[in-house]
Motif scaffolding. Structure first.
Motif, PDB file in Angstrom:
ATOM      1  N   CYS A   1       1.354  11.429 -12.303  1.00 19.55           N
ATOM      2  CA  CYS A   1       0.392  11.593 -11.212  1.00 19.55           C
ATOM      3  C   CYS A   1      -0.442  10.320 -11.087  1.00 19.55           C
ATOM      4  O   CYS A   1      -1.194   9.978 -12.007  1.00 19.55           O
ATOM      5  CB  CYS A   1      -0.517  12.782 -11.473  1.00 19.55           C
ATOM      6  SG  CYS A   1      -1.812  12.989 -10.215  1.00 19.55           S
ATOM      7  N   SER A   2      -0.331   9.660  -9.959  1.00 18.44           N
ATOM      8  CA  SER A   2      -1.054   8.401  -9.766  1.00 18.44           C
ATOM      9  C   SER A   2      -2.574   8.615  -9.722  1.00 18.44           C
ATOM     10  O   SER A   2      -3.335   7.752 -10.157  1.00 18.44           O
ATOM     11  CB  SER A   2      -0.579   7.689  -8.502  1.00 18.44           C
ATOM     12  OG  SER A   2      -0.762   8.503  -7.366  1.00 18.44           O
ATOM     13  N   LYS A   3      -3.011   9.761  -9.237  1.00 18.17           N
ATOM     14  CA  LYS A   3      -4.453  10.036  -9.192  1.00 18.17           C
ATOM     15  C   LYS A   3      -5.002  10.238 -10.608  1.00 18.17           C
ATOM     16  O   LYS A   3      -6.048   9.678 -10.951  1.00 18.17           O
ATOM     17  CB  LYS A   3      -4.757  11.270  -8.341  1.00 18.17           C
ATOM     18  CG  LYS A   3      -6.256  11.549  -8.206  1.00 18.17           C
ATOM     19  CD  LYS A   3      -6.541  12.815  -7.426  1.00 18.17           C
ATOM     20  CE  LYS A   3      -6.709  12.473  -5.968  1.00 18.17           C
ATOM     21  NZ  LYS A   3      -7.167  13.636  -5.178  1.00 18.17           N
ATOM     22  N   ALA A   4      -4.301  10.991 -11.440  1.00 16.88           N
ATOM     23  CA  ALA A   4      -4.741  11.192 -12.829  1.00 16.88           C
ATOM     24  C   ALA A   4      -4.749   9.853 -13.573  1.00 16.88           C
ATOM     25  O   ALA A   4      -5.669   9.571 -14.349  1.00 16.88           O
ATOM     26  CB  ALA A   4      -3.840  12.195 -13.540  1.00 16.88           C
ATOM     27  N   PHE A   5      -3.731   9.032 -13.328  1.00 18.19           N
ATOM     28  CA  PHE A   5      -3.697   7.693 -13.927  1.00 18.19           C
ATOM     29  C   PHE A   5      -4.929   6.899 -13.505  1.00 18.19           C
ATOM     30  O   PHE A   5      -5.615   6.313 -14.336  1.00 18.19           O
ATOM     31  CB  PHE A   5      -2.421   6.943 -13.521  1.00 18.19           C
ATOM     32  CG  PHE A   5      -2.551   5.446 -13.641  1.00 18.19           C
ATOM     33  CD1 PHE A   5      -2.522   4.843 -14.884  1.00 18.19           C
ATOM     34  CD2 PHE A   5      -2.731   4.661 -12.509  1.00 18.19           C
ATOM     35  CE1 PHE A   5      -2.676   3.458 -14.996  1.00 18.19           C
ATOM     36  CE2 PHE A   5      -2.875   3.287 -12.615  1.00 18.19           C
ATOM     37  CZ  PHE A   5      -2.847   2.682 -13.861  1.00 18.19           C
TER      38      PHE A   5
ATOM     39  N   HIS B   1       7.597  -0.432 -11.769  1.00 19.46           N
ATOM     40  CA  HIS B   1       6.649   0.627 -12.124  1.00 19.46           C
ATOM     41  C   HIS B   1       5.297   0.013 -12.484  1.00 19.46           C
ATOM     42  O   HIS B   1       4.241   0.467 -12.009  1.00 19.46           O
ATOM     43  CB  HIS B   1       7.234   1.427 -13.302  1.00 19.46           C
ATOM     44  CG  HIS B   1       6.461   2.641 -13.678  1.00 19.46           C
ATOM     45  ND1 HIS B   1       6.519   3.824 -12.977  1.00 19.46           N
ATOM     46  CD2 HIS B   1       5.606   2.869 -14.707  1.00 19.46           C
ATOM     47  CE1 HIS B   1       5.749   4.718 -13.555  1.00 19.46           C
ATOM     48  NE2 HIS B   1       5.179   4.163 -14.606  1.00 19.46           N
ATOM     49  N   LEU B   2       5.301  -1.033 -13.310  1.00 20.44           N
ATOM     50  CA  LEU B   2       4.061  -1.684 -13.730  1.00 20.44           C
ATOM     51  C   LEU B   2       3.360  -2.372 -12.563  1.00 20.44           C
ATOM     52  O   LEU B   2       2.128  -2.362 -12.470  1.00 20.44           O
ATOM     53  CB  LEU B   2       4.343  -2.693 -14.849  1.00 20.44           C
ATOM     54  CG  LEU B   2       4.785  -2.095 -16.184  1.00 20.44           C
ATOM     55  CD1 LEU B   2       5.239  -3.203 -17.137  1.00 20.44           C
ATOM     56  CD2 LEU B   2       3.690  -1.262 -16.811  1.00 20.44           C
ATOM     57  N   GLU B   3       4.132  -2.949 -11.651  1.00 15.06           N
ATOM     58  CA  GLU B   3       3.532  -3.573 -10.468  1.00 15.06           C
ATOM     59  C   GLU B   3       2.869  -2.521  -9.576  1.00 15.06           C
ATOM     60  O   GLU B   3       1.789  -2.755  -9.039  1.00 15.06           O
ATOM     61  CB  GLU B   3       4.584  -4.363  -9.693  1.00 15.06           C
ATOM     62  CG  GLU B   3       4.982  -5.646 -10.399  1.00 15.06           C
ATOM     63  CD  GLU B   3       6.142  -6.377  -9.741  1.00 15.06           C
ATOM     64  OE1 GLU B   3       6.808  -5.806  -8.844  1.00 15.06           O
ATOM     65  OE2 GLU B   3       6.393  -7.529 -10.144  1.00 15.06           O
ATOM     66  N   ALA B   4       3.492  -1.361  -9.452  1.00 14.37           N
ATOM     67  CA  ALA B   4       2.880  -0.265  -8.689  1.00 14.37           C
ATOM     68  C   ALA B   4       1.598   0.208  -9.378  1.00 14.37           C
ATOM     69  O   ALA B   4       0.612   0.557  -8.706  1.00 14.37           O
ATOM     70  CB  ALA B   4       3.867   0.892  -8.525  1.00 14.37           C
ATOM     71  N   MET B   5       1.596   0.198 -10.699  1.00 17.94           N
ATOM     72  CA  MET B   5       0.394   0.569 -11.445  1.00 17.94           C
ATOM     73  C   MET B   5      -0.727  -0.438 -11.197  1.00 17.94           C
ATOM     74  O   MET B   5      -1.895  -0.057 -11.083  1.00 17.94           O
ATOM     75  CB  MET B   5       0.702   0.654 -12.949  1.00 17.94           C
ATOM     76  CG  MET B   5       1.569   1.824 -13.329  1.00 17.94           C
ATOM     77  SD  MET B   5       2.045   1.807 -15.071  1.00 17.94           S
ATOM     78  CE  MET B   5       0.482   2.088 -15.872  1.00 17.94           C
ATOM     79  N   MET B   6      -0.382  -1.721 -11.111  1.00 15.55           N
ATOM     80  CA  MET B   6      -1.387  -2.754 -10.828  1.00 15.55           C
ATOM     81  C   MET B   6      -2.043  -2.496  -9.469  1.00 15.55           C
ATOM     82  O   MET B   6      -3.262  -2.570  -9.337  1.00 15.55           O
ATOM     83  CB  MET B   6      -0.749  -4.149 -10.827  1.00 15.55           C
ATOM     84  CG  MET B   6      -0.480  -4.712 -12.198  1.00 15.55           C
ATOM     85  SD  MET B   6      -1.981  -5.151 -13.075  1.00 15.55           S
ATOM     86  CE  MET B   6      -2.534  -6.547 -12.117  1.00 15.55           C
TER      87      MET B   6
ATOM     88  N   CYS C   1      -2.196   0.370  -7.816  1.00 14.39           N
ATOM     89  CA  CYS C   1      -2.972   1.613  -7.892  1.00 14.39           C
ATOM     90  C   CYS C   1      -4.285   1.401  -8.638  1.00 14.39           C
ATOM     91  O   CYS C   1      -5.341   1.860  -8.190  1.00 14.39           O
ATOM     92  CB  CYS C   1      -2.136   2.698  -8.572  1.00 14.39           C
ATOM     93  SG  CYS C   1      -2.987   4.281  -8.704  1.00 14.39           S
ATOM     94  N   SER C   2      -4.239   0.698  -9.760  1.00 10.69           N
ATOM     95  CA  SER C   2      -5.450   0.512 -10.570  1.00 10.69           C
ATOM     96  C   SER C   2      -6.497  -0.338  -9.856  1.00 10.69           C
ATOM     97  O   SER C   2      -7.680  -0.248 -10.166  1.00 10.69           O
ATOM     98  CB  SER C   2      -5.102  -0.095 -11.922  1.00 10.69           C
ATOM     99  OG  SER C   2      -4.629  -1.418 -11.776  1.00 10.69           O
ATOM    100  N   SER C   3      -6.073  -1.157  -8.890  1.00 12.84           N
ATOM    101  CA  SER C   3      -7.018  -2.017  -8.186  1.00 12.84           C
ATOM    102  C   SER C   3      -7.639  -1.346  -6.956  1.00 12.84           C
ATOM    103  O   SER C   3      -8.513  -1.933  -6.311  1.00 12.84           O
ATOM    104  CB  SER C   3      -6.334  -3.329  -7.777  1.00 12.84           C
ATOM    105  OG  SER C   3      -5.333  -3.080  -6.823  1.00 12.84           O
ATOM    106  N   LEU C   4      -7.216  -0.139  -6.636  1.00 14.30           N
ATOM    107  CA  LEU C   4      -7.792   0.585  -5.506  1.00 14.30           C
ATOM    108  C   LEU C   4      -9.259   0.916  -5.785  1.00 14.30           C
ATOM    109  O   LEU C   4      -9.648   1.139  -6.929  1.00 14.30           O
ATOM    110  CB  LEU C   4      -7.020   1.875  -5.237  1.00 14.30           C
ATOM    111  CG  LEU C   4      -5.560   1.733  -4.811  1.00 14.30           C
ATOM    112  CD1 LEU C   4      -4.888   3.102  -4.747  1.00 14.30           C
ATOM    113  CD2 LEU C   4      -5.461   1.007  -3.482  1.00 14.30           C
TER     114      LEU C   4
END
Length: 163
Positions: free
Chosen positions: A23-27, A129-134, A136-139
């Motif tokens: 879940c990207s929101k929980a992350f 996957h890690l690039e997508a996390m980057m 998401c985390s910068s939002l």
């Protein structure tokens, strides 16, 4: 491994890698310091089991097995869900430790859920996957996610859906 791949590999905790697939929101919430895990009984049980096993080894969920002249890393998890996230998490452990092969297994019956190698294809998948996390985390605020069955057992459920 390029500088960018190395940077991405150490930018997030391995547990974040699996959590983002779930879940990207929980992350996002967890990455930005919001932790409500104490309220979830499943998490409390997992932490108690982890604390008990932690006396036996440094990381109780990762076991090393010498097979056919190389080391096989066994990543032991308690449930079958989120296989892709667990595969990516194991691949992070493999790459950080310099290992080549691993298996995701269940604690209760030792079934192999998935085999993981450090192949170019798997590394590319992890990098994406890690690039997508980057991203998401910068939002500035958590991403919108649809309500689903996984939300019913999530410790962030009340935060996300009530109110």
């Amino acid at each position: 491994m390029t500088f960018i791949e190395g940077y991405l590999l150490y930018r997030f905790k391995p547990s974040h890698v699996s959590e983002f697939a779930y879940c990207s929101k929980a992350f996002w919430l967890h990455y930005h310091g919001l932790t409500l895990y104490r309220e979830n009984n499943d998490i409390q049980l997992g932490r108690a089991e982890h604390a008990q096993k932690n006396e036996e080894s440094r990381n109780p969920w990762v076991k090393y097995d010498k097979r056919e002249g190389d080391i096989l890393v066994e990543f032991v998890k308690g449930a079958e869900g989120n296989i892709e996230g667990k595969r990516h998490q194991l691949l992070v452990y493999l790459l950080r430790g310099g290992f080549h092969y691993g298996e995701v297994r269940l604690t209760n019956n030792k079934d192999v859920l998935s085999k993981v190698t450090d192949s170019d294809e798997e590394i590319l998948s992890l990098r994406n996957h890690l690039e997508a996390m980057m991203v998401c985390s910068s939002l500035e605020k958590p991403p919108e996610t649809p309500y689903g069955l996984k939300c019913q057992r999530c410790s962030f459920r009340d935060y996300c859906w009530v109110g």
